[in-house]
Design an enzyme around this catalytic site. Structure first.
Site, PDB file in Angstrom:
ATOM      1  CE  LYS A 184     -10.932  43.797  79.861  1.00 52.80           C
ATOM      2  NZ  LYS A 184     -11.735  42.365  79.371  1.00 52.80           N
ATOM      3  N   PRO A 185      -8.120  41.732  82.495  1.00 52.19           N
ATOM      4  CG  PRO A 185      -8.066  40.353  84.303  1.00 52.19           C
ATOM      5  CD  PRO A 185      -8.073  41.871  84.045  1.00 52.19           C
ATOM      6  CD  GLU A 391      -7.504  33.191  64.737  1.00 46.14           C
ATOM      7  OE1 GLU A 391      -8.096  34.217  65.062  1.00 46.14           O
ATOM      8  OE2 GLU A 391      -6.264  33.174  65.227  1.00 46.14           O
TER       9      GLU A 391
END
Ligand code: SIN
Length: 487
Positions: A184-185, A391
């Site tokens: 699943k991209p 991040e």
């Protein structure tokens, strides 16, 4: 606007779901628009899978597992070798599609395609080297035989920042080990993966071994597959909160998991470092993939005597980078993936500024279409600024100072993350001591790049579980069966 070359490349991308060796529309016939982050325009619409489509993909993977698991290793390796060659033959077309969907400059896209291809080649070479061992038991009365077997059907959830390489880093070893899979991209960048599925098909991968479902609703499609009980492994690359949630879902069925999650990489420069090399390394560690990488340098920790010079030189290099559409000649930095990501990055910069940080370059959101953000260097960072703990995932470099090894290590380790770190020094003892004391999975020693298909990529603490790349990355797809033999 897309030009003729771009339209042709997009025209070659399959737009359906790839399930059981055939391309099909989503059961609901819903479509998922894929946008160009440099314009916000829709590039193409593709199938938007529903949970039923996801389940059909898992059915196909489960059905194919038995025969694929016993397919001769040489055959599995040869399919990967052919796929490597095809990717490299079509590198320009793949790079263009990657740039259009993700935004990175064409040169970076070519770099990613070659990186992605190398996982395919490396694991193709390894397929024939999977083996067990035969040992005499210590008291001599028996024999110990171990054999390696594929773990079984796998579920892969891949990210938007390296749409192809983070896929092949999972798909390559899974194919080599004899596992089938559902991939699943990311919804922002599914096109490269669809092209890769078509390449695997063309290179002779049997139906059902690799199934690709594209969807706007990852949770609804993937959670039932994770909980279903027939898949035996889940590998995810993405954020720590999502990884934690997926690991909880996988715990019910005791799926093996690989979690490549968030980072907060320190880039530590000691006063004795070769500053030319450190600045060069900093540009790679920060600006590779425009900073949109979990292993990107997130905090620059520089020993006080060289901090001002390092920050000035870094700012000069960052200011010289050309920001623009990734398909244009001479562009170094493309857009951020989407509007929320750019807002998040800018929020970190504004927070640092509000706490007294000075901006050496960048720091302002440009006018106009697309999600561009300028390369930015900040110094005089308050220790409680959010950018120290969070991040960035973008082209922003905060420079902080330290005095001595102990303080450097304390600052570097003062984070729940533990993916990568970079250390610059000419002193071997200091380099080794810092490396041993850093709580991370990977260290770049006088080097701004750690990623390598032949090396184990992964972290400790909240940065994840397992390793990808190298022999360690193949082990993740193998299980050991032990046979006790009476003699
Ligand atoms: C990542 O950002 O998830 C990985 C980057 C890499 O492989 O270098």
């Amino acid at each position: 606007m897309t030009n003729k070359l771009e339209t042709t490349a997009l025209g070659g991308v399959p737009t359906g779901l790839y399930i059981g060796g055939s391309w099909r529309a989503a059961e609901s016939e819903r479509l998922l628009p894929v946008e160009d982050p440099s314009t916000g325009n829709v590039l193409v619409e593709i199938a938007d899978a529903s949970p039923a489509d996801g389940m059909a993909a898992l059915d196909a993977a489960v059905e194919a597992q038995e025969s694929w698991g016993v397919t001769p290793p040489r055959e599995r390796g040869e399919i990967l070798r052919r796929a490597f060659e095809t990717i490299m033959e079509r590198i320009d077309e793949l790079a263009l599609v990657l740039t259009l969907e993700m935004g990175k400059p064409l040169g970076e896209s070519r770099g990613e395609i070659a990186y992605a291809a190398e996982f395919v080649r490396w694991y193709g070479e390894e397929a024939v080297r999977i083996n067990g061992r035969y040992t005499v038991s210590p008291n001599g009365s028996g024999r110990i035989l171990t054999m390696k077997e594929p773990v079984g059907p796998c579920l892969f959830i891949t990210p938007w920042n390296f749409p192809l390489a983070m896929g092949t880093r999972k798909i390559g070893p899974a194919i080599a080990a004899g596992c089938t899979m559902v991939v699943k991209p990311a919804k922002q960048t599914p096109l490269s993966m669809l092209l890769f599925a078509a390449i695997l098909e063309e290179c002779g991968l049997p139906p059902g071994v690799c199934n690709v479902v594209t969807t706007s609703n990852s949770g609804a499609v993937m959670e039932p597959l994770i909980r279903d009980g027939r898949a035996r492994k889940l590998s995810f690359t993405g954020s720590t909160p999502v990884g934690r949630k997926l690991a909880e879902q996988a715990a019910g069925g005791l799926l093996r998991t690989s979690m490549e999650l968030g980072g907060n990489a320190p880039f530590v420069v000691f006063a004795d470092a070769d500053l030319d090399a450190a600045v060069e390394g900093a540009m790679i560690a920060k600006m590779r993939n425009m900073g949109e990488s979990c292993v990107a340098a997130n905090r620059f920790l520089v020993e006080t005597p060289v901090a001002a010079e390092f920050a000035g030189r870094l700012a000069e290099r960052m200011a010289a980078l050309v920001v623009g559409r990734g398909t244009e000649e001479g562009v170094d930095v493309g857009p951020i993936i989407d509007s929320p990501s750019r807002e998040f990055i800018h929020g970190l910069v504004q927070d640092a500024r509000s706490r007294g940080a000075s901006v050496l370059t960048g720091g302002d959101v440009p006018e106009g279409p697309g999600w561009f953000y300028p390369p930015t260097v900040l110094c005089e960072i308050h220790p409680e600024a959010r950018i120290v703990d969070e991040e960035v995932f973008g082209p922003v470099a905060p420079v902080l100072t330290f005095d001595g090894l102990d303080e450097a290590v304390a600052m570097a380790n003062d984070t729940p993350f533990g993916l990568g770190a970079y250390v610059y020094t000419r002193d071997l003892a200091r380099a080794l001591s810092a490396t041993e004391r850093l709580e991370v999975g990977m260290v770049g020693l006088n080097r701004g790049l750690v990623s390598n298909p032949a090396a184990p990529f992964g972290g400790v603490k909240q940065s994840g579980l397992g390793r990808e790349g190298g022999p360690e990355g193949l082990e993740e797809y193998l299980t050991t069966k032990y046979v006790a033999i009476e003699v």
